[in-house]
Motif scaffolding. Structure first.
Motif, short mmCIF file in Angstrom:
data_model
loop_
_atom_site.label_atom_id
_atom_site.label_comp_id
_atom_site.label_asym_id
_atom_site.label_seq_id
_atom_site.Cartn_x
_atom_site.Cartn_y
_atom_site.Cartn_z
N LEU A 1 0.82 -1.20 0.00
CA LEU A 1 0.00 0.00 0.00
C LEU A 1 0.86 1.25 0.00
O LEU A 1 0.58 2.22 -0.68
CB LEU A 1 -0.90 0.01 1.23
N LYS A 2 1.94 1.21 0.80
CA LYS A 2 2.72 2.43 0.93
C LYS A 2 3.49 2.74 -0.35
O LYS A 2 3.77 3.89 -0.64
CB LYS A 2 3.62 2.39 2.16
N ASP A 3 3.78 1.72 -1.14
CA ASP A 3 4.43 1.98 -2.42
C ASP A 3 3.53 2.81 -3.32
O ASP A 3 3.98 3.67 -4.05
CB ASP A 3 4.79 0.67 -3.13
N ARG A 4 2.26 2.51 -3.26
CA ARG A 4 1.31 3.25 -4.09
C ARG A 4 1.18 4.69 -3.58
O ARG A 4 1.13 5.63 -4.36
CB ARG A 4 -0.06 2.59 -4.08
N LEU A 5 1.13 4.81 -2.29
CA LEU A 5 0.98 6.13 -1.68
C LEU A 5 2.14 7.04 -2.05
O LEU A 5 1.98 8.22 -2.30
CB LEU A 5 0.92 5.95 -0.16
N LYS A 6 3.32 6.43 -2.12
CA LYS A 6 4.54 7.18 -2.40
C LYS A 6 4.48 7.84 -3.78
O LYS A 6 5.00 8.93 -3.96
CB LYS A 6 5.71 6.18 -2.38
N THR A 7 3.86 7.17 -4.73
CA THR A 7 3.92 7.68 -6.10
C THR A 7 2.88 8.77 -6.36
O THR A 7 2.89 9.38 -7.41
CB THR A 7 3.66 6.54 -7.11
N LEU A 8 1.99 8.99 -5.41
CA LEU A 8 0.97 10.03 -5.60
C LEU A 8 1.65 11.36 -5.88
O LEU A 8 2.61 11.72 -5.23
CB LEU A 8 0.13 10.16 -4.34
N GLY A 9 1.08 12.10 -6.82
CA GLY A 9 1.60 13.43 -7.11
C GLY A 9 2.79 13.40 -8.03
O GLY A 9 3.26 14.42 -8.50
N LYS A 10 3.32 12.19 -8.29
CA LYS A 10 4.51 12.11 -9.15
C LYS A 10 4.15 11.74 -10.58
O LYS A 10 4.93 11.93 -11.48
CB LYS A 10 5.48 11.07 -8.59
N SER A 11 3.00 11.11 -10.77
CA SER A 11 2.64 10.74 -12.14
C SER A 11 1.13 10.73 -12.26
O SER A 11 0.42 10.88 -11.28
CB SER A 11 3.21 9.38 -12.48
N GLU A 12 0.67 10.53 -13.48
CA GLU A 12 -0.77 10.59 -13.71
C GLU A 12 -1.45 9.37 -13.09
O GLU A 12 -1.10 8.24 -13.39
CB GLU A 12 -0.99 10.61 -15.23
N THR A 13 -2.40 9.63 -12.24
CA THR A 13 -3.12 8.55 -11.56
C THR A 13 -4.42 8.29 -12.31
O THR A 13 -5.27 9.16 -12.39
CB THR A 13 -3.44 8.95 -10.11
#
Lengths: 409, 502, 407
Positions: free
Chosen positions: B389-401
């Motif tokens: 879960l935290k891997d996904r959270l980390k990428t927020l704001g960095k690429s298009e979701t």
């Protein structure tokens, strides 16, 4: 604090009621649990978009409405009447003087393009969308933006049999752009310069340029005019997934005008309690822990919307109206609320608050429940706004009419 | 088209994919055909429990032993598919200590590690548990991602020469004396027909095993048992929560990615194709599971679904749960005289590898070759993948979701699209976490269709696909429509019926 | 409170995106994913025990706008604040944050130091140091300290009246905007109140906004007993800073669980809310002189969160000649200490741009707003004269008594 009128609900119906009352010189408080659905869905003003007698594009709305009311006397429109509906619509229109106006084409419904490549019938159309009606006749280029994930120009172009292009934006190329960020950029001349140049590169012999509805919140017509000058073709907006920038324009206009006229706005604070005495509402409370504030008024309008706005709530057995605990017209049990298929006409949509002809809430036997409370908007029973394409029309007409009636009472 | 292979595997569940990998690793040319996508049956429609064996120690010690042995192997070979959460067997006052004591003894006998925790110890680890609980027994349960597991198996099999055809269903079998000569199959999406010749055929069709065998004029005694489940909007607990009592409805809560899955019911079915979750099942699941986690009464649900357990019928009648969850391997050469046909059915997701091993062993024996199994030693590919879960959270704001609920990035989806020739929307949804969150694809599927179109991958009318998806989505949503879910549906209808006028 | 589990509040989010329409931060930068994702969206991914990875959470400016517009009542900014606190607790806070949140200590150094501090803050070397080493953006003017504090002025000011009222003036008024404090006292006295100043410390909102729950709690634990004592002596408490007010009235009890804070909240009022109540009961001194000024009023975020409408606007409209418009903008962008930080300065200014444009459209002579942060930011953005509305009200009421209206 005491007011002439307290309106509960910050959607289009509540705002219309506030406008109507404050223009009559009343002291008005409008309370919203949050923003209404305006900022989600409202782009144009639907009034009655069902295929009317001779098809949506040829019947004058007035005639269609009369026939509709004749056929459906229990519909909210039946309580307001054609004349007052028109009065309400022109009251709404008075908020939008040129250049950004809401108009119909020849007092009939028009078909405007949607974000999935279909057309939808609607009545009053903002100036920035009007030219979309001509999409079928004129050569059109649809423009999307890389990183803006809620508009796919190529896909739409395939459906509309025209051309589509996706522009890369100068800033933040790899990350996402929200509609509000795009709308904000659109208000900057340098960004328009860029877009103008890029669109010009893509354009062949197209006369019309379709873009997602993000041409700025504050001055969409100014934005459009400038873009058209730079591109050399007409530009129109296509409604997009929530949040709706055109809806924000409507909300902001109401808020600005109403605050100027002295309406008190309370956004983000749900009504926690109402005090009733026999058949009258004597006051309301707003709990903002740990403080509770009381307000009272001579008249109250309930315009809290349906489920999304919190006007109606469904538990596992039944549907409730949480503020006044008014009886909710709801035949059948939970299993009957929804049809077997998503695209069914779900019975739940017809449920709501029953009222008499002056929009007073009534019980199952038709007896008025509260003398100084009126009900407006989609929370009313007896309509099917999605299928009828009547959402904004119901909100505007009953918002207006409830305030008129409240001032009479 | 004529196809030839040494071994033909029918069915793309965990068992079929496991056999394809096992045989491919042994160097035996194999082809798998599946009438839908991988995991269209029970493998993709269960609660995702990574069994410790605890659930069977009392009723079926043999199955329990298999589970714990495989549990240990899978932790090594498929760490990216497993979340090592541990599990509790919770005793409530009405359950009493007797069953619990029997349970602990049975765990010992079956070699399943079990530790008794006091009420306070259990509550401090899982504050959502009912304060009235008596005790909890900790076992090495976990959560497993069946999609990741099966797809990793298929991918590894491909690397070693294994082949598969999806959306390809068997239409008939051409028999010759005492064997199946040719299998006739058809691509159900594009209509292409195949005549497949294989020296051996493995029936790994799970709940459809009997139906398949009918094509060869054979039968197998199967029971079909529907198990319904509910998905909550959030993870309610960190650990798997089981009820410490004889198996019954609503006795398990499995945390899985962002959600918890409540299970299950057991309803006997005649037909493996048409089934739905009934309101009675929904009520029962909520009533029973909320006895362990009271917050379930108020929790938001995002979907209801059901799967079919293929259960090999034993002699005794009674509750389906009493039927062994152990697997059955039938050599139809011995049993019915059809010498190149094997049926493998029953079992659990967690024992898929063992089932594949035993089936492949039998095949090798029949073929007279010596090729030992290596699936218990060789790790599956994909261990480095983003999974937590935290891997996904980390990428927020960095690429298009693309999916705002499950935080699925556009690149991830594009990678999946690059990998295969996937054109079926549901296939793409299977391979990502798109549409598995709060709004169940209300926003992201619209976006996915836009992307498919822009990358030239769209097949057919996008709006028909969209409508089809919304109807498929509706099946899972309709049983849980109250509270916030009703609000959410008003939003979705506002978009698709209102804004888009579909 | 930090780890209530399961967190049912984000269950009521229906992904409708109303919050995305108003978030001032996600509108100007893609680095912050926006309230729908950062709040209830991310909440589904946060498991107790997992280390914090959501660095972007620190970009939530804490304006509460998302909470206010949410049709489902999701407490988004609260989720963000708790996640931010966890992130900073784990990763550690820069000394810069401590400095920014404890600026009240400078005020306590005594007024003699004010000129030293002011001169120091203007110094190029110090500015370089402040930016490079501390991470406070050099383009941001640091607040100027006044030579005499509000408290000092008040000591020499005999307050008289029929009814006593306690004033929570806040740090900034005490050391940097003494005039606002004076105006408040004068208007209250003109309405028959005897003002007194209960012993008080920084309300703690700078710490809370930076996710420092413990620091904020320390402040609250000092203030609550003192305010309770004032209440027990029979008086109400008013505040002129909406940030301090929101902190005392709502966060003390809601986020910090301070004993006695509920009682304090019930007797604590925004200055203009109090005046509006006087107006409602017919007791407001409204013998206003004509003030022919074109003003624009900006409602600070914390005022909106108080849920009392726009009382300053209502009262100011009673002043003859005063032309006053409400500024239609969301957030000033300063966000307390947010806009001082080097890494956030650009974001802060971008947000401010929208406010500046809204102000420009109204072409006012002066801007009025109840929050010192907003005043600082609007001055920085527009160069206009920016006052607390009480200063204009004082002028209308007591024109000529004390014309020293300034920054």
């Amino acid at each position: 604090m005491h007011y002439d009128l307290i309106i509960i609900g910050m959607g289009l119906s509540g705002l219309m009621a506030a406008k109507t009352a404050v223009e009559a010189g009343k002291k008005v408080l409008i309370i919203g649990k949050g923003l209404g659905c305006l900022t989600l869905f409202s782009n144009t003003i639907d009034v009655l978009g069902i295929p009317l007698l001779a098809g949506p594009e040829t019947t004058r709305l007035r005639d269609g409405l009369s026939q509709w009311i004749y056929d459906h006397p229990e519909h909210p429109y039946g309580k307001v009447g054609v004349e007052k509906i028109e009065e309400a619509l022109s009251s709404f229109n008075s908020l939008f003087p040129p250049p950004y106006t809401f108009q119909s084409r020849n007092e009939t419904n028009s078909l405007i393009p949607t974000g999935v490549g279909t057309f939808r019938p609607t009545y009053l159309i903002p100036s920035t969308m009007m030219r979309g009606i001509a999409l079928k006749e004129k050569k059109t280029l649809l423009i999307g933006f890389k990183g803006y994930k809620d508009f796919y120009s190529q896909r739409l172009a395939d459906s509309f049999e025209c051309r589509g292009a996706t522009l890369s934006l100068p800033e933040s190329p790899s990350t996402e752009i929200t509609a509000t960020a795009l709308a904000r950029w659109m208000e900057q001349p340098s960004f328009r310069e860029f877009i103008g140049t890029e669109v010009k590169k893509q354009i062949r012999d197209e006369e019309l340029i379709g873009v997602p509805a993000v041409l700025g919140v504050n001055d969409p017509m100014g934005v459009r005019k400038d873009l058209e000058k730079k591109i050399g073709a007409s530009v129109f907006e296509i409604p997009i997934l929530p949040p709706s920038i055109p809806g924000m324009r409507i909300f902001n206009r109401f808020k600005e005008r109403l605050i100027r006229r002295g309406v008190t706005f309370l956004i983000g604070h749900p009504v926690s309690k109402v005090t009733l005495n026999e058949k009258r509402c004597e006051g309301i409370e707003i709990a903002h822990p740990p403080v509770t504030t009381s307000y009272s008024a001579d008249h109250y309008i309930l315009a809290t919307g349906r489920f999304m706005g919190g006007g109606l709530e469904a538990d596992r057995e039944r549907i409730l109206e949480p503020i006044f605990n008014l009886p909710v017209f709801q035949p059948g049990s939970q299993e009957d609320w929804f049809g077997r298929f998503f695209f069914d006409k779900h019975p739940i949509h017809r449920m709501g608050i029953l009222t008499d002809s002056s929009l007073h809430p009534i019980d199952e036997r038709g007896k008025p429940i509260l003398e100084n409370v009126w009900v407006a908007g989609t929370i009313l029973a007896g309509h099917h706004y999605l299928d009828e394409k009547s959402r904004e029309g119901i909100e505007i007409a009953t918002g207006y009419w409830s305030a008129k009636k409240a001032m009479e009472g | 088209m004529k196809l030839q292979t040494e071994i033909l595997i029918i069915g793309g569940g965990a068992t079929g994919a496991g056999i394809l990998r096992d045989l491919s690793l042994r160097g035996i040319p194999s082809l798998l055909i599946e009438k839908g996508d991988f995991l269209s049956g029970a493998s993709g429609r269960n609660h995702g429990l990574f069994h410790s064996g605890g659930r069977y120690v009392v009723s079926d010690p043999e199955a329990a032993r298999e589970c714990i042995a495989e549990n240990r192997i899978l932790r090594k070979i498929a760490p990216h598919c497993i979340e090592e959460t541990d599990g509790f067997f919770v005793s409530l006052p009405e359950d009493g200590p007797d069953f619990r004591d029997r349970f602990i003894q049975a765990c010992k006998d079956a070699n399943v590690p079990a530790h008794l925790l006091s009420r306070d110890e259990a509550l401090s680890l899982e504050p959502g548990l009912t304060p009235t609980l008596l005790s909890a027994v900790k076992v090495p349960d976990g959560a497993i991602d069946p999609f990741e597991l099966v797809l990793s198996n298929a991918k590894d099999a491909e690397t070693y020469g294994g082949k598969f055809l999806l959306h390809t269903g068997v239409t008939s079998l051409l028999m010759e004396e005492n064997k199946v000569k040719t299998v006739l199959a058809k691509d159900l999406l594009h209509g292409e027909e195949y005549q497949i010749e294989a020296s051996h055929i493995i029936n790994a069709t799970g709940a459809w095993a009997d139906e398949f065998l009918k094509l060869a004029g054979l039968r197998v005694a199967m029971a079909l048992s529907k198990g319904s489940m509910l998905i909550t909007n959030q993870r309610l607990t960190h650990r798997v929560i089981n009820r410490c009592r004889p198996p019954s409805d609503g006795d398990i809560i499995v945390p899985n990615h962002t959600v918890s899955i409540l299970g299950t019911t057991s309803v006997r079915l005649e037909d493996a194709e048409n089934f739905e979750v009934t309101p009675q099942e929904v009520s029962r699941l909520i009533r029973e599971t909320s006895r362990m986690i009271p917050a379930i009464e108020e929790a938001r649900f995002i979907r209801a679904y059901a799967g079919i357990r293929p259960l090999f019928q034993s002699e005794e009648k009674g509750d389906d749960r009493a039927i062994s969850r152990g697997f059955v391997l039938i050599d139809h050469g011995k049993k019915d005289g059809i010498k190149n046909l094997i049926t493998i059915t029953g079992g659990k997701l967690v024992t898929y590898r063992l089932m594949a091993e035993k089936t492949s062993d039998l095949l090798c024996q029949k073929m007279g070759i010596h090729a030992p199994c290596s699936t218990h030693l060789k790790p599956l590919p994909g261990a480095g993948k983003l999974s937590g879960l935290k891997d996904r959270l980390k990428t927020l704001g960095k690429s298009e979701t693309l999916c705002d609920c499950e935080l699925v990035r556009k690149e991830e989806v594009e990678e999946v699209l690059k990998e295969g020739k996937l054109k079926n929307l549901q296939d793409i949804l299977h391979r990502t976490r798109l549409a598995k969150g709060t709004c169940q694809g209300g926003f992201c599927v619209y976006r996915l269709l836009g992307i498919l179109n822009e990358s030239g991958l769209a097949e057919g009318d996008s709006n028909n696909i969209l409508k089809g998806f919304l109807e498929e989505r509706w099946k899972g949503i309709r049983p849980i429509l109250w509270g916030s879910a009703v609000k959410e549906e008003e939003l979705m209808e506002g978009i698709y019926k209102g804004l888009f006028n579909l | 409170m930090h780890n209530s589990w399961p967190k049912t509040n984000s269950d009521v989010c229906i992904r409708c995106a109303t919050c995305m329409a108003v978030c001032p931060v996600s509108r100007v930068t893609p680095l912050f994913p926006g309230p729908k994702h950062a709040g209830p969206g991310a909440e589904r991914f946060r498991k107790p025990g997992d280390p914090s990875v959501d660095k972007w959470i620190d970009l939530c400016i804490g304006c509460h706008l998302c909470d206010l517009v949410c049709p489902s009542g999701v407490s988004i900014s609260e989720m963000n604040l708790i996640a931010k606190a966890k992130y900073l607790d784990e990763k550690g806070r820069p000394f810069r944050d401590w400095l920014l949140t404890h600026s009240y200590l400078f005020g306590q150094l005594g007024s003699f130091s004010s000129s030293v501090l002011n001169r120091l803050f203007q110094n190029g070397v110090v500015k370089w140091f402040v930016e490079s080493i501390l991470g406070i953006d050099r383009r941001r003017e640091l607040p100027a300290y006044q030579s005499s504090t509000f408290r000092q002025w008040f000591k020499s000011h005999p307050s008289k009246g029929q009814r006593k009222i306690a004033y929570f003036y806040g740090c900034y008024i005490n050391t940097n905007e003494v005039e606002v404090g004076k105006a408040t006292v004068q208007v209250l006295e003109a309405n028959g109140f005897e003002v007194f100043l209960p012993p008080q410390e920084c309300c703690g909102i700078p710490m809370l906004g930076n996710g420092d729950f413990n620091g904020a709690r320390k402040m609250a634990l000092k203030n609550v007993p003192s305010l309770l004592q004032a209440i027990q002596s029979g008086s109400d408490i008013i505040f002129s800073s909406t940030s301090c007010g929101h902190m005392i009235k709502h966060e003390y009890s809601h986020l910090l669980n301070i004993p006695g804070s509920e009682e304090v909240a019930k007797h604590t009022f925004d200055l203009f809310e109090y005046l509006r109540n006087l107006l409602e009961s017919g007791n407001l001194n409204s013998r206003f002189k004509k003030l022919p000024i074109k003003a624009a009023y900006f409602a600070p975020c914390h005022l909106r969160s108080l849920g009392i409408g726009l009382p300053a606007l209502e009262i100011l409209r009673l002043i003859p000649g005063l032309q006053i418009d409400n500024i239609e903008a969301d957030c000033c962008g300063l966000g307390g200490t947010f806009g001082f930080k080097k890494e956030k300065y650009e974001i802060s200014q971008e947000i401010g741009k929208d406010l500046k444009e809204a102000i420009d459209r109204l072409t006012p002579e002066i801007v009025l707003t109840d929050c010192e942060g907003c005043r600082m930011q609007i001055r920085h953005l527009t160069g206009l004269k920016v006052l607390h509305p009480i200063q204009i009200l004082r002028d209308a009421l007591l024109q000529g008594i004390d014309k020293e209206v300034g920054r």
